[in-house]
Design a protein around this motif. Structure first.
Motif, mmCIF file in Angstrom:
data_model
loop_
_atom_site.group_PDB
_atom_site.id
_atom_site.type_symbol
_atom_site.label_atom_id
_atom_site.label_comp_id
_atom_site.label_asym_id
_atom_site.label_seq_id
_atom_site.Cartn_x
_atom_site.Cartn_y
_atom_site.Cartn_z
ATOM 1 N N ARG B 30 -22.556 -30.749 -64.630
ATOM 2 C CA ARG B 30 -23.081 -30.380 -65.942
ATOM 3 C C ARG B 30 -24.561 -30.703 -66.081
ATOM 4 O O ARG B 30 -25.118 -30.539 -67.174
ATOM 5 C CB ARG B 30 -22.277 -31.085 -67.034
ATOM 6 N N TYR B 51 -25.669 -30.183 -69.897
ATOM 7 C CA TYR B 51 -24.758 -29.359 -70.693
ATOM 8 C C TYR B 51 -25.475 -28.124 -71.254
ATOM 9 O O TYR B 51 -25.369 -27.802 -72.438
ATOM 10 C CB TYR B 51 -24.113 -30.186 -71.819
ATOM 11 N N SER B 71 -23.082 -23.134 -67.209
ATOM 12 C CA SER B 71 -23.093 -24.436 -66.527
ATOM 13 C C SER B 71 -23.267 -24.324 -65.021
ATOM 14 O O SER B 71 -23.550 -25.314 -64.357
ATOM 15 C CB SER B 71 -21.797 -25.203 -66.835
ATOM 16 N N GLU B 96 -23.260 -35.378 -64.125
ATOM 17 C CA GLU B 96 -23.868 -35.397 -65.455
ATOM 18 C C GLU B 96 -25.255 -35.991 -65.319
ATOM 19 O O GLU B 96 -25.583 -36.604 -64.306
ATOM 20 C CB GLU B 96 -23.020 -36.242 -66.429
#
Lengths: 118, 119
Positions: B30, B51, B71, B96
């Motif tokens: 992400r 994101y 994504s 992330e």
């Protein structure tokens, strides 16, 4: 701000021998990661090994190991049994941990060109 | 699939051209990044998407315009570049963007880059 210093622009080693690349860094952070990346002529950045600052034990990955001295802010890479495929530019890199504005930002040293001779 | 794919591998453009670089990953990451690398120098961060939202812009000139349509995909739109913008442009991704102990988010996977030449 963090700085990473690699004092050896170029190194060479004979195949099957051992070589150590040096890296020092400066930071006021207590939680961070340190990395060695390899960039062969294909130009892709490949992660060689990583060290978490909160761990005292030195990281090892097969023929690659580090000597992490947190107090001295030193992070050297030892390559054992050097192979021709190890010829590449090696970058030492720093990343803050515990969120904030780290956001995966790697701060790299200037790099060391390693040549493995047959 | 642990690859980050960048296209094209090489790009030559004039200062008045508009072109785009593309980066794709199918690891479910992400966070996606653009780094710029001049010859014989280390990579430098340009942008971070988390994101699908732009989280960091490292004071990059507006002639570079990033876009994250979903994504898995990251684009870098180029317009009115200067010869000094010639460099290797590396895309990377991670699980992330927020780096915290024990998350493995610090592991960045890099693509092979696009070598850009501006004439």
């Amino acid at each position: 701000a963090q700085t990473v210093t690699q004092s050896q622009p170029e190194m060479s080693v004979q195949e099957a021998e051992t070589v150590t690349l040096s890296c020092t860094y400066d930071t006021s952070e207590n939680n961070y990661y340190l990395f060695w990346y390899k960039q062969p002529p294909s130009r892709q950045m490949i992660l060689v090994i990583r060290q978490e600052a909160y761990k005292q034990q030195n990281a090892t990955e097969n023929r690659f190991s580090v000597n992490f001295q947190k107090a001295a802010k030193s992070f050297s890479l030892k390559i054992s049994d050097s192979q021709l495929g190890d010829t590449a530019m090696y970058f030492c890199a720093f990343m803050r941990a515990y969120g904030g504005t780290s956001y995966g930002k790697l701060t790299f040293g200037q790099g060391t060109i390693l040549t493995v001779h047959p | 699939d642990t690859e980050v794919t960048q296209t094209p591998k090489h790009l030559v453009m004039g200062m008045t051209n508009k072109k785009s670089l593309k980066c794709e990953q199918h690891m479910g990451h992400r966070a996606m990044y653009w780094y710029k690398q001049k010859a014989k120098k280390p990579p430098e961060l340009m942008f971070v998407y988390s994101y699908e939202k732009l989280s960091i812009n490292e004071s990059v000139p507006s002639r570079f315009s990033p876009e994250c349509p979903n994504s898995s995909l990251l684009n870098l739109h180029l317009h009115a570049l200067q010869p000094e913008d010639s460099a290797l442009y590396l895309c990377a991704s991670s699980q992330e963007a927020l780096v915290a102990q024990g998350t493995a988010n610090e592991k960045l996977f890099f693509g092979s880059g696009t070598q850009l030449s501006v004439l």
